[in-house]
Design a protein around this motif. Structure first.
Motif, PDB file in Angstrom:
ATOM      1  N   GLN A 180       0.854  -1.183   0.000  1.00 32.30           N
ATOM      2  CA  GLN A 180       0.000   0.000   0.000  1.00 32.30           C
ATOM      3  C   GLN A 180       0.886   1.227   0.000  1.00 32.30           C
ATOM      4  N   THR A 181       0.339   2.302  -0.524  1.00 29.00           N
ATOM      5  CA  THR A 181       1.103   3.540  -0.471  1.00 29.00           C
ATOM      6  C   THR A 181       1.062   4.081   0.962  1.00 29.00           C
ATOM      7  N   LEU A 182       1.995   4.942   1.264  1.00 24.76           N
ATOM      8  CA  LEU A 182       2.071   5.525   2.596  1.00 24.76           C
ATOM      9  C   LEU A 182       0.805   6.331   2.909  1.00 24.76           C
ATOM     10  N   GLY A 183       0.290   7.038   1.915  1.00 25.90           N
ATOM     11  CA  GLY A 183      -0.931   7.824   2.112  1.00 25.90           C
ATOM     12  C   GLY A 183      -2.118   6.951   2.485  1.00 25.90           C
ATOM     13  N   GLU A 184      -2.243   5.792   1.834  1.00 24.77           N
ATOM     14  CA  GLU A 184      -3.329   4.873   2.144  1.00 24.77           C
ATOM     15  C   GLU A 184      -3.220   4.340   3.572  1.00 24.77           C
ATOM     16  N   VAL A 185      -2.017   4.012   3.980  1.00 22.56           N
ATOM     17  CA  VAL A 185      -1.791   3.497   5.330  1.00 22.56           C
ATOM     18  C   VAL A 185      -2.134   4.557   6.371  1.00 22.56           C
ATOM     19  N   ILE A 186      -1.731   5.801   6.114  1.00 16.58           N
ATOM     20  CA  ILE A 186      -2.017   6.884   7.054  1.00 16.58           C
ATOM     21  C   ILE A 186      -3.515   7.136   7.139  1.00 16.58           C
ATOM     22  N   ARG A 187      -4.220   7.158   6.004  1.00 17.48           N
ATOM     23  CA  ARG A 187      -5.676   7.350   6.017  1.00 17.48           C
ATOM     24  C   ARG A 187      -6.376   6.225   6.783  1.00 17.48           C
ATOM     25  N   GLU A 188      -5.924   4.992   6.597  1.00 13.61           N
ATOM     26  CA  GLU A 188      -6.495   3.860   7.331  1.00 13.61           C
ATOM     27  C   GLU A 188      -6.262   4.000   8.834  1.00 13.61           C
ATOM     28  N   MET A 189      -5.063   4.443   9.199  1.00 14.46           N
ATOM     29  CA  MET A 189      -4.739   4.627  10.608  1.00 14.46           C
ATOM     30  C   MET A 189      -5.601   5.726  11.233  1.00 14.46           C
ATOM     31  N   ILE A 190      -5.779   6.833  10.518  1.00 13.19           N
ATOM     32  CA  ILE A 190      -6.610   7.934  11.009  1.00 13.19           C
ATOM     33  C   ILE A 190      -8.040   7.458  11.205  1.00 13.19           C
ATOM     34  N   ALA A 191      -8.548   6.674  10.248  1.00 13.69           N
ATOM     35  CA  ALA A 191      -9.919   6.164  10.367  1.00 13.69           C
ATOM     36  C   ALA A 191     -10.028   5.146  11.500  1.00 13.69           C
ATOM     37  N   HIS A 192      -9.045   4.283  11.632  1.00 15.02           N
ATOM     38  CA  HIS A 192      -9.086   3.244  12.656  1.00 15.02           C
ATOM     39  C   HIS A 192      -9.065   3.829  14.062  1.00 15.02           C
ATOM     40  N   TYR A 193      -8.213   4.821  14.273  1.00 16.28           N
ATOM     41  CA  TYR A 193      -8.093   5.436  15.595  1.00 16.28           C
ATOM     42  C   TYR A 193      -9.021   6.637  15.783  1.00 16.28           C
ATOM     43  N   ARG A 194      -9.861   6.919  14.789  1.00 10.88           N
ATOM     44  CA  ARG A 194     -10.841   8.016  14.837  1.00 10.88           C
ATOM     45  C   ARG A 194     -10.192   9.354  15.168  1.00 10.88           C
ATOM     46  N   LEU A 195      -9.176   9.696  14.398  1.00  7.91           N
ATOM     47  CA  LEU A 195      -8.433  10.925  14.641  1.00  7.91           C
ATOM     48  C   LEU A 195      -8.823  12.060  13.699  1.00  7.91           C
ATOM     49  N   GLY A 196      -9.793  11.844  12.833  1.00  6.50           N
ATOM     50  CA  GLY A 196     -10.166  12.848  11.843  1.00  6.50           C
ATOM     51  C   GLY A 196     -10.600  14.165  12.458  1.00  6.50           C
ATOM     52  N   ASP A 197     -11.472  14.119  13.464  1.00  6.95           N
ATOM     53  CA  ASP A 197     -11.940  15.356  14.101  1.00  6.95           C
ATOM     54  C   ASP A 197     -10.807  16.087  14.811  1.00  6.95           C
ATOM     55  N   LYS A 198      -9.907  15.350  15.442  1.00 12.76           N
ATOM     56  CA  LYS A 198      -8.789  15.996  16.148  1.00 12.76           C
ATOM     57  C   LYS A 198      -7.822  16.659  15.166  1.00 12.76           C
ATOM     58  N   LEU A 199      -7.603  16.027  14.023  1.00 14.27           N
ATOM     59  CA  LEU A 199      -6.746  16.643  13.018  1.00 14.27           C
ATOM     60  C   LEU A 199      -7.395  17.889  12.433  1.00 14.27           C
ATOM     61  N   THR A 200      -8.694  17.838  12.221  1.00 10.82           N
ATOM     62  CA  THR A 200      -9.406  19.016  11.730  1.00 10.82           C
ATOM     63  C   THR A 200      -9.357  20.133  12.753  1.00 10.82           C
ATOM     64  N   GLU A 201      -9.494  19.791  14.029  1.00 11.89           N
ATOM     65  CA  GLU A 201      -9.413  20.793  15.097  1.00 11.89           C
ATOM     66  C   GLU A 201      -8.035  21.451  15.126  1.00 11.89           C
ATOM     67  N   ALA A 202      -6.991  20.658  14.947  1.00 14.12           N
ATOM     68  CA  ALA A 202      -5.629  21.213  14.918  1.00 14.12           C
ATOM     69  C   ALA A 202      -5.454  22.131  13.709  1.00 14.12           C
ATOM     70  N   ASN A 203      -5.999  21.746  12.565  1.00 10.26           N
ATOM     71  CA  ASN A 203      -5.929  22.597  11.374  1.00 10.26           C
ATOM     72  C   ASN A 203      -6.721  23.886  11.577  1.00 10.26           C
ATOM     73  N   LEU A 204      -7.852  23.794  12.274  1.00  7.97           N
ATOM     74  CA  LEU A 204      -8.641  24.995  12.570  1.00  7.97           C
ATOM     75  C   LEU A 204      -7.857  25.974  13.428  1.00  7.97           C
ATOM     76  N   ARG A 205      -7.153  25.452  14.416  1.00  6.54           N
ATOM     77  CA  ARG A 205      -6.335  26.317  15.268  1.00  6.54           C
ATOM     78  C   ARG A 205      -5.291  27.058  14.440  1.00  6.54           C
ATOM     79  N   ASP A 206      -4.716  26.363  13.465  1.00  3.47           N
ATOM     80  CA  ASP A 206      -3.686  26.978  12.630  1.00  3.47           C
ATOM     81  C   ASP A 206      -4.261  28.019  11.672  1.00  3.47           C
ATOM     82  N   THR A 207      -5.452  27.783  11.155  1.00  4.22           N
ATOM     83  CA  THR A 207      -6.009  28.667  10.140  1.00  4.22           C
ATOM     84  C   THR A 207      -6.929  29.756  10.701  1.00  4.22           C
ATOM     85  N   LEU A 208      -7.240  29.696  11.980  1.00  2.00           N
ATOM     86  CA  LEU A 208      -8.178  30.657  12.554  1.00  2.00           C
ATOM     87  C   LEU A 208      -7.681  32.092  12.427  1.00  2.00           C
TER      88      LEU A 208
END
Length: 97
Positions: free
Chosen positions: A8-36
């Motif tokens: 698998q490509t590295l991007g696919e593995v990372i997306r699977e890991m984010i979905a498995h550990y349910r980190l999507g909302d936390k990553l979005t929150e971190a991006n919001l802090r940066d872009t606010l």
């Protein structure tokens, strides 16, 4: 016995890991802090005491009551600016407390 390829490509593995550990909302929150600050401006961003993101809802805690009242009238504009800065439409609702 022929084995299937498990590469698998590295991007696919990372997306699977984010979905498995349910980190999507936390990553979005971190991006919001940066872009606010870029989206709302430096003067408004310094009065934001807390940012929370959960299932499409952004909760902004504002320290200044007058600013809180003023921002409550422009929730749609804030939502559009944050979605544009994040380059996706993950922000569905803004709550200002």
């Amino acid at each position: 016995m022929a084995r299937g390829s498990n590469q698998q490509t590295l991007g696919e593995v990372i997306r699977e890991m984010i979905a498995h550990y349910r980190l999507g909302d936390k990553l979005t929150e971190a991006n919001l802090r940066d872009t606010l600050e870029k989206s709302l401006g430096k003067d408004i961003a310094k009065h934001v005491t807390s940012i929370r993101f959960y299932k499409g809802t952004v909760t902004l805690a504002i320290a200044n009551a007058a600013l809180k009242h003023e921002l409550s009238f422009s929730k749609e504009k804030i939502k559009e600016e944050l979605n544009q800065a994040l380059k996706n439409n993950c922000v569905e609702k803004i709550i200002i407390v």
